[in-house]
Design a protein around this motif. Structure first.
Motif, PDB file in Angstrom:
ATOM      1  N   ILE A   1       0.839  -1.189   0.000  1.00  0.00           N
ATOM      2  CA  ILE A   1       0.000   0.000   0.000  1.00  0.00           C
ATOM      3  C   ILE A   1       0.881   1.249   0.000  1.00  0.00           C
ATOM      4  CG2 ILE A   1      -0.228   0.021   2.539  1.00  0.00           C
ATOM      5  CD1 ILE A   1      -3.183   1.031   1.991  1.00  0.00           C
ATOM      6  N   ASN A   2       0.480   2.247  -0.784  1.00  0.00           N
ATOM      7  CA  ASN A   2       1.231   3.506  -0.805  1.00  0.00           C
ATOM      8  C   ASN A   2       0.288   4.691  -0.957  1.00  0.00           C
ATOM      9  OD1 ASN A   2       0.561   3.317  -3.521  1.00  0.00           O
ATOM     10  ND2 ASN A   2       2.666   3.395  -4.278  1.00  0.00           N
ATOM     11  N   SER A   3       0.854   5.876  -0.745  1.00  0.00           N
ATOM     12  CA  SER A   3       0.114   7.126  -0.896  1.00  0.00           C
ATOM     13  C   SER A   3       1.031   8.174  -1.509  1.00  0.00           C
ATOM     14  CB  SER A   3      -0.392   7.621   0.458  1.00  0.00           C
ATOM     15  OG  SER A   3      -0.945   8.934   0.335  1.00  0.00           O
ATOM     16  N   PHE A   4       0.590   8.781  -2.598  1.00  0.00           N
ATOM     17  CA  PHE A   4       1.391   9.814  -3.253  1.00  0.00           C
ATOM     18  C   PHE A   4       1.290  11.171  -2.551  1.00  0.00           C
ATOM     19  CE2 PHE A   4       0.158   7.309  -7.276  1.00  0.00           C
ATOM     20  CZ  PHE A   4       1.138   6.371  -7.035  1.00  0.00           C
ATOM     21  N   LYS A   5       0.392  11.280  -1.578  1.00  0.00           N
ATOM     22  CA  LYS A   5       0.201  12.571  -0.909  1.00  0.00           C
ATOM     23  C   LYS A   5       1.433  13.005  -0.114  1.00  0.00           C
ATOM     24  CE  LYS A   5      -4.862  12.491  -0.649  1.00  0.00           C
ATOM     25  NZ  LYS A   5      -5.167  11.201  -1.293  1.00  0.00           N
ATOM     26  N   SER A   6       2.317  12.062   0.176  1.00  0.00           N
ATOM     27  CA  SER A   6       3.549  12.438   0.866  1.00  0.00           C
ATOM     28  C   SER A   6       4.403  13.355  -0.001  1.00  0.00           C
ATOM     29  CB  SER A   6       4.344  11.188   1.241  1.00  0.00           C
ATOM     30  OG  SER A   6       4.654  10.426   0.090  1.00  0.00           O
ATOM     31  N   GLN A   7       4.199  13.322  -1.318  1.00  0.00           N
ATOM     32  CA  GLN A   7       4.995  14.126  -2.238  1.00  0.00           C
ATOM     33  C   GLN A   7       4.222  15.287  -2.874  1.00  0.00           C
ATOM     34  OE1 GLN A   7       7.308  11.517  -5.002  1.00  0.00           O
ATOM     35  NE2 GLN A   7       6.557   9.891  -3.670  1.00  0.00           N
ATOM     36  N   ILE A   8       2.903  15.159  -2.942  1.00  0.00           N
ATOM     37  CA  ILE A   8       2.115  16.193  -3.631  1.00  0.00           C
ATOM     38  C   ILE A   8       1.122  16.896  -2.711  1.00  0.00           C
ATOM     39  CG2 ILE A   8       2.339  15.063  -5.872  1.00  0.00           C
ATOM     40  CD1 ILE A   8      -0.488  13.975  -5.563  1.00  0.00           C
ATOM     41  N   GLY A   9       0.977  16.405  -1.485  1.00  0.00           N
ATOM     42  CA  GLY A   9      -0.068  16.937  -0.623  1.00  0.00           C
ATOM     43  C   GLY A   9      -1.420  16.407  -1.050  1.00  0.00           C
ATOM     44  N   HIS A  10      -2.454  16.954  -0.455  1.00  0.00           N
ATOM     45  CA  HIS A  10      -3.823  16.545  -0.793  1.00  0.00           C
ATOM     46  C   HIS A  10      -4.381  17.556  -1.794  1.00  0.00           C
ATOM     47  CE1 HIS A  10      -7.760  15.148  -0.865  1.00  0.00           C
ATOM     48  NE2 HIS A  10      -8.105  15.202   0.413  1.00  0.00           N
ATOM     49  N   CYS A  11      -4.470  17.139  -3.034  1.00  0.00           N
ATOM     50  CA  CYS A  11      -4.875  18.036  -4.120  1.00  0.00           C
ATOM     51  C   CYS A  11      -6.387  18.165  -4.264  1.00  0.00           C
ATOM     52  CB  CYS A  11      -4.234  17.595  -5.425  1.00  0.00           C
ATOM     53  SG  CYS A  11      -2.434  17.739  -5.411  1.00  0.00           S
ATOM     54  N   LEU A  12      -7.112  17.834  -3.200  1.00  0.00           N
ATOM     55  CA  LEU A  12      -8.555  18.082  -3.117  1.00  0.00           C
ATOM     56  C   LEU A  12      -9.294  17.452  -4.297  1.00  0.00           C
ATOM     57  CD1 LEU A  12      -8.221  21.765  -1.848  1.00  0.00           C
ATOM     58  CD2 LEU A  12      -8.456  19.659  -0.502  1.00  0.00           C
ATOM     59  N   ALA A  13     -10.040  18.215  -5.076  1.00  0.00           N
ATOM     60  CA  ALA A  13     -10.817  17.637  -6.175  1.00  0.00           C
ATOM     61  C   ALA A  13      -9.942  16.984  -7.228  1.00  0.00           C
ATOM     62  CB  ALA A  13     -11.693  18.711  -6.819  1.00  0.00           C
ATOM     63  N   ALA A  14      -8.673  17.401  -7.302  1.00  0.00           N
ATOM     64  CA  ALA A  14      -7.750  16.817  -8.280  1.00  0.00           C
ATOM     65  C   ALA A  14      -7.016  15.597  -7.746  1.00  0.00           C
ATOM     66  CB  ALA A  14      -6.726  17.866  -8.722  1.00  0.00           C
ATOM     67  N   ALA A  15      -7.174  15.314  -6.456  1.00  0.00           N
ATOM     68  CA  ALA A  15      -6.388  14.245  -5.831  1.00  0.00           C
ATOM     69  C   ALA A  15      -6.568  12.907  -6.530  1.00  0.00           C
ATOM     70  CB  ALA A  15      -6.759  14.130  -4.354  1.00  0.00           C
ATOM     71  N   GLY A  16      -7.803  12.487  -6.711  1.00  0.00           N
ATOM     72  CA  GLY A  16      -8.068  11.170  -7.286  1.00  0.00           C
ATOM     73  C   GLY A  16      -7.504  11.014  -8.682  1.00  0.00           C
ATOM     74  N   SER A  17      -7.662  12.037  -9.516  1.00  0.00           N
ATOM     75  CA  SER A  17      -7.207  11.907 -10.905  1.00  0.00           C
ATOM     76  C   SER A  17      -5.683  11.908 -10.992  1.00  0.00           C
ATOM     77  CB  SER A  17      -7.793  13.029 -11.765  1.00  0.00           C
ATOM     78  OG  SER A  17      -7.427  14.303 -11.290  1.00  0.00           O
ATOM     79  N   ILE A  18      -5.020  12.787 -10.234  1.00  0.00           N
ATOM     80  CA  ILE A  18      -3.551  12.797 -10.244  1.00  0.00           C
ATOM     81  C   ILE A  18      -3.019  11.453  -9.747  1.00  0.00           C
ATOM     82  CG2 ILE A  18      -1.497  13.815  -9.204  1.00  0.00           C
ATOM     83  CD1 ILE A  18      -2.981  16.490  -9.120  1.00  0.00           C
TER      84      ILE A  18
END
Length: 424
Positions: free
Chosen positions: A338-355
């Motif tokens: 399991i991983n999360s890209f938010k450690s590098q990009i933050g939480h991009c809100l409405a764009a989070a899922g698509s990024i």
């Protein structure tokens, strides 16, 4: 027989990289896109850091006409058009130049709020009685469907062209909506994704809620800490991610590169019941969403090789992990990576899922699993459920066939997609 749906194009405008090559390199190396912004300090924000795409060196004339660029002041729209056009080009699709649009191509491109800066600019002009100085583009820059309208006109799409909005699930939901349209034979190809504005007028409300990290203003790259015992809140971000979805028949017919396949997915809501609220999930609903996605994709829980979680670096991260464990009924060493890209990009809100879905497709295409940054100290409640070696601290090269991607949003809404490598 329903159509199989594959991904033939990707585009991204992320805090740690604009364009596929830059984004891929950043995810591979663990490069962060989170920075300190003096503007936030001057406005007395407690959290003075954020993730924001750097488009200063992007030639916008490649994406917009001179008329469109005049008075353009909506950064989310800019991010979305850059990512959308790049994805279309990556899929080697042509823009419709004839008088007749491409009836087989459509767009579902979501956003949470669009053109906040333009809206603010317009309010000041109106308050001064300068209504005639608003300009002819103030409406399209501030209406939610402005992003899909811009892309629809640039590309000449004649199928459904629309916008969805569902908080942090927006991007993942848009992809599922496009998938279903192609699966049912209502379109051959769909440009799907989402974007989010950047700046204090978007992030201020979250700062007021005191859910953003306030002790990392001098060390922004260490601030976003999904699954960490020291997670202190999510870092706000912005940007856009885009996928070109296409029927397998259409993709094969034109010899397109296939990044992977979407096997299925699901969306639901917890109804803000049983512990669910405007800001907290109904855990039963989350688990049902994951299980319904598996059922829709016609695979078993054992088939999941990896998970790209929502995992926002808040106190809810252990709860999300437990929901995955309950939904998949896979414990200990049987739990997927399991991983999360938010450690590098933050939480991009409405764009989070698509990024993050773009990143997920890159993992399938490259046969890697990107690292988790800032997660040296895994939360003890997570370690009770998942061994630390299932939370990679460096990029792993290993055969990965199926990845589950989920997003959960304000309003107690959930979305889950099942991505797979393509096999004939």
């Amino acid at each position: 027989m329903k159509n199989r749906v594959v991904v033939t194009g990707l585009g991204v405008c992320a805090p740690n990289g604009v364009g596929l090559e830059n984004f891929s390199k950043a995810l591979n190396s663990g490069q962060s896109g989170i920075r300190f912004y003096n503007e936030l300090k001057e406005l007395n924000f407690s959290c003075q850091i954020a993730g924001k795409p750097n488009i200063e060196n992007i030639d916008l004339n490649q994406y917009f006409s001179k008329v469109q660029l005049k008075d353009l002041n909506a950064n989310g729209l800019l991010y979305g058009v850059i990512a959308g056009v790049d994805a279309w080009n990556d899929a080697t699709l042509e823009k419709s130049t004839a008088e007749t649009p491409d009836w087989d191509a459509g767009i579902i491109f979501g956003t949470g709020i669009l053109g906040v800066d333009k809206f603010r600019e317009s309010i000041y002009k109106l308050d001064k009685g300068d209504v005639r100085r608003l300009g002819s583009t103030s409406v399209i820059q501030t209406m939610a469907s402005g992003i899909s309208a811009y892309l629809g006109g640039i590309l000449g799409c004649g199928n459904q062209v629309t916008t969805n909005s569902s908080a942090c699930t927006t991007g993942t939901e848009a992809i599922l909506m496009g998938f279903e349209r192609i699966q049912e034979g209502k379109a051959k190809r769909m440009l799907v994704g989402s974007c989010s504005d950047s700046g204090p007028y978007v992030w201020g409300g979250f700062d007021a809620m005191r859910i953003l990290p306030r002790n990392y203003n001098d060390n922004p790259e260490a601030a976003s800490r999904p699954m960490s015992a020291n997670a202190a809140g999510f870092v706000p971000g912005s940007g856009a991610g885009t996928l070109v979805l296409e029927s397998l028949e259409s993709a094969l017919e034109r010899g397109a590169k296939i990044y992977g396949e979407i096997l299925g997915g699901a969306v639901n809501s917890g109804g803000q019941r049983a512990g669910g609220s405007m800001t907290a999930p109904n855990n039963t609903a989350v688990q049902r969403c994951i299980q319904e996605a598996l059922s829709n994709a016609a695979i078993s829980a054992d088939a999941i090789d990896a998970i790209n979680g929502h995992l926002t670096a808040t106190s809810k991260d252990p709860v999300e992990i437990d929901n995955w464990q309950q939904a998949l009924q896979r414990k200990g060493g049987e739990f997927p990576y399991i991983n999360s890209f938010k450690s590098q990009i933050g939480h991009c809100l409405a764009a989070a899922g698509s990024i993050e879905c773009v990143g997920t497709m890159l993992q399938l295409d490259q046969q890697v699993l990107f690292r988790n940054a800032n997660c040296e100290d895994v939360h003890p409640d997570i370690l009770k459920l998942v061994p630390t070696d299932k939370i990679p601290k460096k990029t792993l090269n290993f055969p990965v066939k199926i990845i589950a991607k989920a997003s959960f949003g304000f309003g107690d809404v959930n979305a889950c997609l099942i991505f797979s490598t393509y096999t004939e």
